[in-house]
Design a protein around this motif. Structure first.
Motif, PDB file in Angstrom:
ATOM      1  N   GLY A  52      54.278  51.391  39.535  1.00 29.82           N
ATOM      2  CA  GLY A  52      54.903  51.641  40.725  1.00 29.82           C
ATOM      3  C   GLY A  52      56.131  50.886  41.002  1.00 29.82           C
ATOM      4  N   GLN A  53      56.570  49.939  40.171  1.00 31.62           N
ATOM      5  CA  GLN A  53      57.325  49.032  40.050  1.00 31.62           C
ATOM      6  C   GLN A  53      57.418  47.989  41.578  1.00 31.62           C
ATOM      7  OE1 GLN A  53      61.375  50.198  39.061  1.00 31.62           O
ATOM      8  NE2 GLN A  53      60.696  52.130  38.132  1.00 31.62           N
ATOM      9  N   THR A  54      56.282  47.690  41.796  1.00 32.62           N
ATOM     10  CA  THR A  54      56.012  47.018  43.244  1.00 32.62           C
ATOM     11  C   THR A  54      55.890  45.452  42.955  1.00 32.62           C
ATOM     12  OG1 THR A  54      54.735  49.035  43.652  1.00 32.62           O
ATOM     13  CG2 THR A  54      54.560  47.093  45.297  1.00 32.62           C
ATOM     14  N   LEU A  55      56.918  44.844  43.009  1.00 29.98           N
ATOM     15  CA  LEU A  55      57.081  43.405  42.598  1.00 29.98           C
ATOM     16  C   LEU A  55      55.956  42.720  43.703  1.00 29.98           C
ATOM     17  CD1 LEU A  55      58.300  40.942  41.315  1.00 29.98           C
ATOM     18  CD2 LEU A  55      59.729  40.757  43.175  1.00 29.98           C
ATOM     19  N   GLU A  56      55.893  43.218  44.755  1.00 28.10           N
ATOM     20  CA  GLU A  56      54.947  42.473  45.706  1.00 28.10           C
ATOM     21  C   GLU A  56      53.540  42.632  45.202  1.00 28.10           C
ATOM     22  OE1 GLU A  56      58.563  44.067  48.184  1.00 28.10           O
ATOM     23  OE2 GLU A  56      57.284  44.949  46.500  1.00 28.10           O
ATOM     24  N   LYS A  57      53.018  43.646  44.679  1.00 27.90           N
ATOM     25  CA  LYS A  57      51.789  43.849  44.218  1.00 27.90           C
ATOM     26  C   LYS A  57      51.610  42.944  43.071  1.00 27.90           C
ATOM     27  CE  LYS A  57      50.136  46.886  46.702  1.00 27.90           C
ATOM     28  NZ  LYS A  57      49.080  46.703  47.716  1.00 27.90           N
ATOM     29  N   LEU A  58      52.542  42.611  42.038  1.00 28.99           N
ATOM     30  CA  LEU A  58      52.395  41.523  41.188  1.00 28.99           C
ATOM     31  C   LEU A  58      52.522  40.374  41.563  1.00 28.99           C
ATOM     32  CD1 LEU A  58      52.511  41.248  37.986  1.00 28.99           C
ATOM     33  CD2 LEU A  58      55.067  41.129  38.332  1.00 28.99           C
ATOM     34  N   ASP A  59      53.054  39.941  42.833  1.00 27.91           N
ATOM     35  CA  ASP A  59      52.982  38.765  43.307  1.00 27.91           C
ATOM     36  C   ASP A  59      51.630  38.489  43.788  1.00 27.91           C
ATOM     37  OD1 ASP A  59      55.522  37.386  43.073  1.00 27.91           O
ATOM     38  OD2 ASP A  59      56.332  38.274  44.871  1.00 27.91           O
ATOM     39  N   LYS A  60      51.007  39.345  44.269  1.00 23.21           N
ATOM     40  CA  LYS A  60      49.687  39.232  44.788  1.00 23.21           C
ATOM     41  C   LYS A  60      48.818  39.046  43.800  1.00 23.21           C
ATOM     42  CE  LYS A  60      50.301  41.554  49.324  1.00 23.21           C
ATOM     43  NZ  LYS A  60      49.965  42.606  50.102  1.00 23.21           N
ATOM     44  N   LEU A  61      49.091  39.740  42.580  1.00 24.03           N
ATOM     45  CA  LEU A  61      47.843  39.746  41.496  1.00 24.03           C
ATOM     46  C   LEU A  61      48.180  38.209  40.778  1.00 24.03           C
ATOM     47  CD1 LEU A  61      46.084  40.978  39.353  1.00 24.03           C
ATOM     48  CD2 LEU A  61      48.205  41.601  38.017  1.00 24.03           C
ATOM     49  N   ASN A  62      49.620  37.760  40.848  1.00 21.85           N
ATOM     50  CA  ASN A  62      49.785  36.379  40.419  1.00 21.85           C
ATOM     51  C   ASN A  62      49.125  35.309  41.339  1.00 21.85           C
ATOM     52  OD1 ASN A  62      51.210  36.321  38.083  1.00 21.85           O
ATOM     53  ND2 ASN A  62      52.987  37.153  39.021  1.00 21.85           N
ATOM     54  N   GLY A  63      49.093  35.707  42.455  1.00 16.03           N
ATOM     55  CA  GLY A  63      48.481  34.770  43.475  1.00 16.03           C
ATOM     56  C   GLY A  63      47.093  34.532  43.140  1.00 16.03           C
ATOM     57  N   LEU A  64      46.226  35.757  42.876  1.00 16.35           N
ATOM     58  CA  LEU A  64      44.765  35.929  42.785  1.00 16.35           C
ATOM     59  C   LEU A  64      44.575  35.113  41.559  1.00 16.35           C
ATOM     60  CD1 LEU A  64      42.084  36.694  43.633  1.00 16.35           C
ATOM     61  CD2 LEU A  64      42.493  38.787  42.222  1.00 16.35           C
ATOM     62  N   PHE A  65      45.368  35.191  40.460  1.00 13.73           N
ATOM     63  CA  PHE A  65      45.333  34.662  39.018  1.00 13.73           C
ATOM     64  C   PHE A  65      45.473  33.086  39.150  1.00 13.73           C
ATOM     65  CE2 PHE A  65      46.976  33.667  34.532  1.00 13.73           C
ATOM     66  CZ  PHE A  65      45.911  34.028  34.014  1.00 13.73           C
ATOM     67  N   ASP A  66      46.571  32.837  40.039  1.00 14.32           N
ATOM     68  CA  ASP A  66      46.525  31.180  40.418  1.00 14.32           C
ATOM     69  C   ASP A  66      45.346  30.593  41.009  1.00 14.32           C
ATOM     70  OD1 ASP A  66      49.553  31.322  39.345  1.00 14.32           O
ATOM     71  OD2 ASP A  66      50.064  31.609  41.347  1.00 14.32           O
ATOM     72  N   GLU A  67      44.921  31.211  41.971  1.00 15.96           N
ATOM     73  CA  GLU A  67      43.847  30.733  42.313  1.00 15.96           C
ATOM     74  C   GLU A  67      42.613  30.421  41.397  1.00 15.96           C
ATOM     75  OE1 GLU A  67      42.441  29.111  46.096  1.00 15.96           O
ATOM     76  OE2 GLU A  67      44.447  30.051  45.578  1.00 15.96           O
ATOM     77  N   ILE A  68      42.600  31.489  40.566  1.00 17.21           N
ATOM     78  CA  ILE A  68      41.490  31.426  39.249  1.00 17.21           C
ATOM     79  C   ILE A  68      41.917  30.225  38.534  1.00 17.21           C
ATOM     80  CG2 ILE A  68      40.785  32.462  37.040  1.00 17.21           C
ATOM     81  CD1 ILE A  68      40.856  34.932  38.879  1.00 17.21           C
ATOM     82  N   LYS A  69      43.190  29.794  38.233  1.00 17.26           N
ATOM     83  CA  LYS A  69      43.484  28.702  37.364  1.00 17.26           C
ATOM     84  C   LYS A  69      43.466  27.568  37.828  1.00 17.26           C
ATOM     85  CE  LYS A  69      47.705  30.529  36.380  1.00 17.26           C
ATOM     86  NZ  LYS A  69      48.954  30.700  35.706  1.00 17.26           N
ATOM     87  N   ASN A  70      43.800  27.594  39.204  1.00 16.62           N
ATOM     88  CA  ASN A  70      43.223  26.296  40.045  1.00 16.62           C
ATOM     89  C   ASN A  70      42.131  25.857  40.108  1.00 16.62           C
ATOM     90  OD1 ASN A  70      46.227  26.085  40.620  1.00 16.62           O
ATOM     91  ND2 ASN A  70      46.226  27.122  42.546  1.00 16.62           N
ATOM     92  N   LEU A  71      41.104  26.984  40.339  1.00 15.49           N
ATOM     93  CA  LEU A  71      39.812  26.583  40.337  1.00 15.49           C
ATOM     94  C   LEU A  71      39.172  26.164  38.949  1.00 15.49           C
ATOM     95  CD1 LEU A  71      37.121  27.199  42.006  1.00 15.49           C
ATOM     96  CD2 LEU A  71      36.796  29.321  41.113  1.00 15.49           C
ATOM     97  N   VAL A  72      39.566  26.357  37.906  1.00 14.22           N
ATOM     98  CA  VAL A  72      38.972  26.062  36.636  1.00 14.22           C
ATOM     99  C   VAL A  72      39.739  24.944  36.347  1.00 14.22           C
ATOM    100  CG1 VAL A  72      38.397  28.511  35.949  1.00 14.22           C
ATOM    101  CG2 VAL A  72      40.607  27.527  35.333  1.00 14.22           C
TER     102      VAL A  72
END
Length: 994
Positions: A541-561
């Motif tokens: 879908g070439q949706t950068l906003e969605k990738l930003d949100k996915l990265n946000g979720l991944f960042d939260e996971i990395k911060n948690l661990v």
């Protein structure tokens, strides 16, 4: 070392008015500048830094510029780079938190409380407060009906105390003083009448407030002791610990005072007491320090974060001889906009417009219902874009984060491109919720409830009729849906037309459920989003906003661990549940808004400007007259320790300032809209600020025609939502990302390996978990930094080396088995490394030198971090050391002269040579040689180090490669090119794009 300023500086300096020039030229002593909106605040800050470097012999590193946000840092550095080039990256431009973090990292021995600890999340804070409430003998802060009612107010108060620099002991003393003052009141009780002998009502409230704060003091002390015992710290502790150490450690304070000779503070009205105290300590080396503060009391909108309106008064009291400069010329807005803002908040003198825009009055729009208001917004913006206004020059400003959703929905239905730049709750995004549902299904593997929900996820690609057949068959046969999807026989029996799809999904699901117990959470997450097809789904879908949100979720996971390395999927899901329980946002802001309408809160708009601004939902009780329950209030004494009083309540003046800031973002025009009826049917009045603007400055629009148009087009409410995200093939977008990220040698090597590897990893930064080897390498690199920093002063031995390795390895998200394996490996390797080289290392070294920006050309910024620099004598000649934790390679493999090598490793040394040659125009270091230092021994147990002399022609060749690479990236020449690896996962992602 005077820095020569180029034509950009000279041209910009010529454009300054008298007051601005005075601010730029007064480089000695304390200076305070009152800079209203649009008066060129960032410009004078950057010009002043350039002027200091041009007129004095100070080095760029002797200047400290502090601002409030990361975007402010980027803006100031970008402008300074245009004026003075590469030296701009040596000026210490930072946020207060970033600066304190640098002090802590540079002086680890002085901050054992932080260095040996982990930064906790907001959820961890909530969990600790809940534990405190359940543990301590509380009465007021643990109400019977809802014991956890005060969790959020307690958290807010603890953060306030730390922002004010108040320790648990100081707070305890404040409460003791409060109690004594209360007991000394001589008219506590009614002396006659029906209530004789009873405490007066107001005093009962005060008594209850003191009792609550007394319990809060117990919680604060308990909370800090728990953090310390568990080797944890929260976000505010970074400032608190820096303040404490600078107050108590004269040697450290002197060391930092000697480093910085000039101080500049942007947005001074937004600083809090702890930040001010740090600044005061740093600057008190001289009675009249070279300290320059810029701000505007009318734009003090962060009082809820501890900022104080009294900051300017505090500065004047501290430095009575400070020069006061007031900027009155506005280079942003029309006079009607400025006059309207002035009628809300009158200063000593009104701002004068110095622009050529057509003068438009402020448009006031009142609508019957919110839908009509949002319809008008979309239609009016669409007309402006058709008339030639760039989308990114249009901003929709609102009061609260939650205001964004209905606006976004209407803009999508209108097919308009937009970016939400305020904090969004990731958990509210539909696609993120699909991923979370998949995670819950894996966690509850074997239970039909989540599985049957997950089978409806669109990107999994199941035919919905097949899903219904499985549900029906499970009910009819009285068996689990899992039994059906893993059996070809059962699937055929159910009449499923595509059984292979379900069989494959079961294998994936079962595999993920097994891996959830055997690999780290980041690794598991990366596998799931890749193997499930979710990453391909959003990239298609070439949706950068969605990738930003996915990265946000991944960042939260990395911060948690990072805080809890052993946390897995169950803990992460519990973490999300805690967020939901306490209404905490899992925040993410968009990374770019090229070619998009800008949606943000008024708070987020601070420091920005747009041609046209829409202030929406401007009804009473939303903008102004906000009713906030005040369940827990800190005593006034907390805010008067430094002689200043701070009213912590949300006053109408605070709201007025916020409206003022929103209005003054506009260059050419501003519209204010509201609806007369809420979604629930309640009547609404326009906010009081609309009525306070002088009538001659506004035009109240007749919205009847707009309402009729909306009534005729009411189908727009039911229209499909069209997401118009950022075009990934936009040269502007790619060029912006390239300039913002810079080019490191790792990024260059990735590009040369495969352009799409660079595109997805270094530009878009798709989620990628560290491998076990990478985590091991990270721990080793951090260990060697600490070791060689301590080795310089003779304080490092083998035990120090091994203990630091154990600390850093524990921070990696490794399984118990992996941790034990790598600990044994690392101890053996580092013991041998120490024994082999001990006594031969140079002691005059610099570790982890980060070169954040060397301008190779006007378009190309190269960056890098060098593991170790060894000084070869009294001059500037150095040897560069780059650590490798892989097995030793031959010289041919390093140089790229063998069939299986590509020269990436030697290219790193060449790149570092180029960085050092360009760093401060080559005046600081000359790289004579470079070592590739293998930390692992070879098969025979011997340690190996390969040394190289980098030739100038090799560097020249590298420069040409970089320029060619930059040209291909900026001009999208790589777009239809693929690498030679037919199985390349990055090329496969590219082929998925339209």
């Amino acid at each position: 070392m005077a820095v020569m300023c180029g034509m950009e500086f000279k041209e910009a300096y010529k454009q300054l008015n008298k007051a601005q020039r005075q601010a730029v030229d007064t480089i000695e002593g304390p200076v305070m500048v009152v800079a209203g909106p649009g008066t060129g605040k960032t410009q004078i800050l950057t010009l002043r830094i350039a002027n200091i470097l041009q007129k004095t012999q100070v080095n760029p590193g002797n200047i400290l510029a502090l601002t409030f946000t990361e975007s402010g840092v980027a803006s100031m550095r970008s402008r300074l780079t245009e004026m003075i080039g590469t030296p701009a990256y040596s000026v210490d431009i930072n946020t207060f938190h970033g600066f304190c973090n640098e002090i802590i990292k540079s002086n680890p021995g002085e901050f054992p409380r932080i260095i040996g600890s982990n930064n906790i999340t907001e959820v961890d804070q909530v969990n600790l407060i809940e534990e405190a409430i359940g543990t301590l003998p509380l009465k007021e802060l643990r109400p019977f009906g809802d014991p956890m009612f005060y969790v959020r107010p307690i958290l807010a108060c603890l953060n306030d105390l730390k922002r004010e620099g108040v320790s648990p002991k100081q707070f305890h003393n404040i409460i003791t003083a409060e109690l004594k003052s209360f007991e000394a009141i001589d008219d506590l009780y009614h002396e006659k009448g029906a209530h004789k002998g009873k405490m007066k009502g107001d005093y009962q409230k005060l008594q209850k407030q003191i009792a609550k704060n007394a319990e809060l003091a117990k919680i604060y002390e308990w909370y800090q002791s728990k953090l310390q015992a568990a080797k944890l710290y929260d976000y505010s502790d970074m400032i608190m610990e820096t303040l404490r150490e600078l107050s108590d450690n004269e040697n450290l304070l002197l060391q930092i005072q000697e480093q910085y000779q000039y101080f500049l503070v942007d947005e001074h009205q937004d600083t809090n007491n702890a930040q001010n105290k740090i600044l005061e300590l740093l600057a008190n080396f001289h009675p009249n320090p070279n300290i320059f503060v810029v701000g505007d009391e009318k734009q003090a909108i962060f009082r809820f974060q501890g900022a104080s309106l009294e900051n300017f008064l505090y500065f004047k009291k501290l430095y009575p001889s400070a020069k006061l400069i007031v900027l009155e010329e506005n280079y942003r807005s029309t006079q009607p906009i400025l006059d309207a803002a002035h009628s809300l908040l009158a200063g000593e003198k009104p701002l004068n417009a110095n622009v050529a825009h057509l003068k438009e009055k402020i448009g006031i729009y009142g609508f019957s219902k919110p839908d009509a208001e949002y319809f008008f917004l979309a239609e009016d913006i669409k007309n402006k874009i058709k008339a030639g206004v760039e989308p990114q020059e249009i901003a929709v400003l609102y009061r609260d984060n939650r205001d964004a959703a209905p606006v976004a929905e209407m803009l999508e239905k209108a097919g308009l491109p937009f970016a939400i730049e305020s904090d969004q709750d990731l958990l509210a995004d539909y696609d993120i919720r699909k991923v979370l549902l998949l995670l819950e299904t894996i966690h509850t593997f074997g239970s039909d409830q989540k599985l049957l929900e997950a089978l409806h996820i669109d990107f999994l690609g199941f035919e919905i009729l097949d899903v219904f057949k499985i549900i029906e068959s499970a009910h009819k046969e009285k068996i689990s849906a899992y039994e059906i999807i893993k059996s070809k026989t059962q699937l055929k029996k159910a009449g499923v037309e595509n059984p292979e799809a379900f069989l494959n999904f079961y294998k994936l699901l079962a595999g993920w459920a097994t891996l959830a117990h055997n690999i780290s959470l980041p690794e598991l997450f990366e596998k799931i989003i890749t193997e499930s097809g979710f990453l391909k789904y959003i990239m298609k879908g070439q949706t950068l906003e969605k990738l930003d949100k996915l990265n946000g979720l991944f960042d939260e996971i990395k911060n948690l661990v990072e805080v809890h390395p052993t946390n897995g999927l169950p803990e992460f899901l519990q973490y999300l549940a805690t967020l939901k329980t306490h209404n905490l946002l899992l925040k993410k802001s968009i990374s770019s808004a090229v070619g998009q309408i800008r949606l943000m809160t008024a708070h987020r708009s601070k420091g920005q400007e747009f041609e046209y601004v829409y202030i929406i939902n401007a009804h009473d009780g939303h903008w102004g007259n906000k009713r906030r329950p005040n369940h827990l209030t800190l005593p006034a004494r907390v805010f008067s320790l430094t002689g200043r009083i701070l009213d912590k309540g949300a006053t109408e003046d605070d709201e007025r300032r916020l409206f003022y800031v929103a209005l003054t973002r506009a260059k050419k025009g501003a519209a204010v809209s509201y609806s007369k009826e809420s979604l629930s049917g309640q009547d609404q009045l326009p906010c009081q600020f609309i009525t306070e603007i002088k009538p001659e400055l506004i035009i109240t629009k007749d919205t009847e025609l707009i309402e009729k148009n909306f009534a005729q087009k009411k189908e727009v409410i039911f229209a499909p939502r069209i997401q118009k995200g950022i075009d990934l093939k936009s040269k502007t977008f790619i060029g912006d990302l390239f300039k913002r990220n810079g080019l490191s040698v790792t990024a260059l090597n990735n590009y040369l390996d495969c352009p799409w590897k660079y595109f997805y990893i270094n530009l878009l930064r798709i989620p990628q978990a560290k491998t076990k080897h990478q985590m091991y390498g990270t721990a080793v690199h951090y260990t060697l930094k600490d070791f060689f920093d301590a080795y310089r002063t003779g304080k490092a031995d083998k035990n120090f080396l091994l203990s630091r390795f154990e600390i850093y390895l524990k921070r990696q998200p490794l399984s118990e088995k992996e941790y034990d394996e790598l600990l044994e490996k690392g101890n053996k390797t580092l013991t041998g490394y120490f024994d082999f080289y001990h006594g031969s290392w140079r002691t005059k070294t610099i570790t982890e030198l980060e070169l954040r920006g060397i301008m190779l050309t006007s378009d190309v910024r190269i960056t890098g971090k060098i593991d170790k620099i060894e000084m070869l004598g009294a001059g500037k000649e150095v040897n560069v050391v780059d650590y490798k934790t892989s097995k030793p390679k031959t010289r041919g493999e390093i140089e790229g002269s063998t069939k299986s090598s590509n020269g990436d490793i030697k290219r790193q040394l060449m790149f570092y040579n180029l960085l050092l040659n360009k760093y401060e125009n080559g005046r600081k270091y000359t790289m004579v040689s470079g070592d590739i230092d293998f930390i692992e021994p070879d098969e025979k147990g011997k340690y190996k180090k390969e040394s190289f002399i980098i030739l100038s022609e090799e560097v020249d060749e590298l420069v040409e490669i970089i320029k060619k690479t930059a040209d291909e990236i900026i001009n999208l020449k790589f777009w239809n090119r693929f690498c030679d690896d037919k199985d390349c996962e990055y090329c496969a992602l590219r082929r998925m794009m339209a």
